[in-house]
Design a protein around this motif. Sequence first.
Motif, mmCIF file in Angstrom:
data_model
loop_
_atom_site.group_PDB
_atom_site.id
_atom_site.type_symbol
_atom_site.label_atom_id
_atom_site.label_comp_id
_atom_site.label_asym_id
_atom_site.label_seq_id
_atom_site.Cartn_x
_atom_site.Cartn_y
_atom_site.Cartn_z
ATOM 1 N N ILE A 189 10.034 98.121 -33.231
ATOM 2 C CA ILE A 189 9.730 97.215 -32.114
ATOM 3 C C ILE A 189 9.674 97.995 -30.809
ATOM 4 C CG2 ILE A 189 10.745 95.376 -30.715
ATOM 5 C CD1 ILE A 189 11.617 94.064 -33.347
ATOM 6 N N ALA A 190 10.597 98.973 -30.639
ATOM 7 C CA ALA A 190 10.575 99.803 -29.428
ATOM 8 C C ALA A 190 9.242 100.522 -29.292
ATOM 9 C CB ALA A 190 11.727 100.804 -29.462
ATOM 10 N N ARG A 191 8.769 101.107 -30.405
ATOM 11 C CA ARG A 191 7.488 101.827 -30.347
ATOM 12 C C ARG A 191 6.332 100.865 -30.063
ATOM 13 N NH1 ARG A 191 11.202 104.844 -31.020
ATOM 14 N NH2 ARG A 191 11.119 104.461 -28.786
ATOM 15 N N ARG A 192 6.394 99.665 -30.624
ATOM 16 C CA ARG A 192 5.294 98.718 -30.427
ATOM 17 C C ARG A 192 5.255 98.228 -28.979
ATOM 18 N NH1 ARG A 192 3.954 94.467 -35.133
ATOM 19 N NH2 ARG A 192 3.809 96.474 -36.228
ATOM 20 N N ILE A 193 6.423 98.030 -28.370
ATOM 21 C CA ILE A 193 6.453 97.623 -26.961
ATOM 22 C C ILE A 193 5.901 98.740 -26.088
ATOM 23 C CG2 ILE A 193 7.937 96.979 -25.023
ATOM 24 C CD1 ILE A 193 9.834 95.688 -27.028
ATOM 25 N N LEU A 248 4.043 91.666 -31.424
ATOM 26 C CA LEU A 248 5.267 91.615 -32.234
ATOM 27 C C LEU A 248 5.112 90.702 -33.441
ATOM 28 C CD1 LEU A 248 8.030 91.523 -29.475
ATOM 29 C CD2 LEU A 248 7.223 93.474 -30.801
ATOM 30 N N MET A 249 4.177 89.772 -33.396
ATOM 31 C CA MET A 249 3.968 88.884 -34.533
ATOM 32 C C MET A 249 3.276 89.578 -35.703
ATOM 33 S SD MET A 249 2.869 85.285 -32.732
ATOM 34 C CE MET A 249 4.012 84.382 -31.690
ATOM 35 N N LYS A 250 2.686 90.737 -35.458
ATOM 36 C CA LYS A 250 2.067 91.483 -36.549
ATOM 37 C C LYS A 250 3.151 91.992 -37.487
ATOM 38 C CE LYS A 250 -1.784 92.972 -33.617
ATOM 39 N NZ LYS A 250 -2.483 94.129 -32.992
ATOM 40 N N PRO A 251 2.876 92.070 -38.796
ATOM 41 C CA PRO A 251 3.943 92.409 -39.762
ATOM 42 C C PRO A 251 4.457 93.831 -39.581
ATOM 43 C CG PRO A 251 1.792 92.388 -40.825
ATOM 44 C CD PRO A 251 1.578 91.840 -39.446
ATOM 45 N N PHE A 252 5.743 94.001 -39.918
ATOM 46 C CA PHE A 252 6.384 95.309 -39.953
ATOM 47 C C PHE A 252 6.670 95.657 -41.409
ATOM 48 C CE2 PHE A 252 7.355 93.670 -35.781
ATOM 49 C CZ PHE A 252 7.276 94.770 -34.949
#
Length: 733
Positions: A342-346, A388-392
């Motif tokens: 999540i940190a990288r995606r932000i 963030l709604m995209k799957p991890f």
Amino acid sequence: MGRQNLAKPYQIAVVAVGAAALALSLLGFRVESLDARFVLIVILTAATSSRFTIQIPRASTNITVADTFIFLTLLLYGPEAAVVLAAIEGTCSGLRASRRKLTVLFNTASNACATFLTANIVRFVFGDVPGLSGATPYSSVLALVCTMALAQYITNTTIVSVAHAYKTNQPVWQTWTHHYLWSSITYVVGALVAGFVVRFGDAVGVYSLLVTVPVISIIYFTYHKYLEDIKRTAAQAEAAERGRAEQAERHVEELSRYVAELEGARAELQASKEHFRHAAFHDSLTGLPNRALLRNHLQLALGRARRNDDQFFAVLFLDLDRFKNINDSLGHGAGDQLLMAIARRIEGVLRPMDTVARLGGDEYAVLLDALVAETDAINFAERLQIELMKPFSLGGHEVYITASIGIALSTNGYDDPENLLRDADTAMYRAKEKGKARCELFDKLMHARAVALLQLENDLRRAIERQEFQVYYQPIVALETEKIVGFEALVRWRHPTRGFVPPDEFIPIAEETGLVAEIDQWVLRESCRQVGEWHNLSPVNRPLTLSANLSSRELTHTDLIDRIKRTLAETSFDPRCLKLEITESAVMDNAEAAAAVLARLRELGVRLSIDDFGTGYSSLSYLHRFPVTTLKIDRSFIGRMSEDTEKFEIVRTIMTLASNLGMDVVAEGVETHRQLAQLKLLKCEFGQGYLFSKPVDAETAAALLARQVAGRKLFSSRVTGDLVIPPATTYIN
């Protein structure tokens, strides 16, 4: 690298200018004026151009004798012939120095350009040349020679030093002073020799040019010897200096080792300092700035905003929704991976001037600097939620997560970073209250509400200490006999200044702060003690039951079972008479863990009830796995049952389901005789509601029991109008 990229274009430009200068010179070149002396000069130039050189000490400059012949040609045959000879000399020396075409062409062009400029400077100052004769005054000869030498020196060294500076990525002035400053001697000597030959040429004759050979040789060998002496002296000085240095080095060897050790220790200390400095301002898991560093950035942003009224920024407070489910289901390792992802995606959606920080747990904050409009912050928050709604992907599992985001704008007049974070946090909680996976913008009303909630929380903590809570009891009635068979224990708060505070106002705060466990424990102990005293007043041939709520937070406490066992022992309350009520959402949020806890409660003899059944998940696939004994039908279905066929069908379905699973049913919110009659026809065993009694204090509840012991009814049973029960609906798939 910028200077080095200019080297080749600069050389090409010089080649082009040199070609133009040579072309102009060839057009004005008078072949008829040439004689045997010119041929001799050309031969000497080509033969000696780069063969006889002197290396200047501590520099990369060589002195040649070729300039003597170029000056001589300028004085004897004019500028055009001098430019042609300079080009010939440049080509010959270039071929001896390098095989690269561009280097040879640059050498030719630089010589031609420098000589072309020198010749035109001399022509401008002294008129057409040649113009010297035996009658020319010595002062005029000296002035001409000096002008010629200075012009050639400056133009030639400037052109070459620029190219050298570009290649080595060094400043032009530094390159010129280091490599070309001392080459002025070759130009001065060359110009003096050329002036001497021309001045006395008439007296000596054509073969006076031969005088230049011994003169040049004498100059060359004399200067060469002089330079060798300098080198030898320098070498001796360097050897002596080296000897002294070696001797000094032996004396200070031990000191040097000690200094080296100190330097090494300092470099360890420095690395540790940087490590701890980084650790002090960054999150160890994600590497993001932490709260302390974010606070510094916010302080700077506040300062910029105060200096410029047109500039403002926003703070986003982000909290992941249901992150605990990831830890509980996949483990804390997967949870940590998700936090890093999540940190990288932000970071991927931020602008260079923005900052993202991890505040701890699953909370992040984003500083959006230099905004143009308030909508910029909202648009960014919405874009971030979409990302963030995209799957991890976590260890082979595809995980989906959402976030609730609160936004605080700097335009609200802040002077402290903590106030910004506080208000963004408040807006985030507002987003969670409205259903999660959304963003909310902080406003003044929200702040007032937050202050009120904070005050309520403080009062709630004091209420536990001051014992301001009171247990109220609502009777549970056997519908067939219309007799009280038990009570539901409900907590009430008598505030010292506000009076009774509604449960729906303080219970959510108690759950959020964790105070609900302490409150529930007190309610259970007090109600077990009280109902135990009433057992002898039971109007039926069985002890009274006690229903008490069990919050979702309590369900996760590791000491829940021990606390309930201790309470039952302290109050001597029969566990078979205790019903613990849990909402559907409480057990379905973590069904596996809830099933294990509920199973241990059943082992104690405690009975379990699903509260508000039908309003939550209503997952029939899980219901049979829980050791549940009772279903409580939510009041929303009972209240509309008489006039809403759909609600009636839901009640009938729940009754059928409970019967098939061997469970009791309690109908909540029974308020009319008509509802009572319908429930009786549906074979519902128990009910509670205002038709029988509202929640009352212990004294009133005891009076109700005493009234029934005396044989008096709680209410009069009567139904107005015809009672029609619709037939069961058959569903065909």
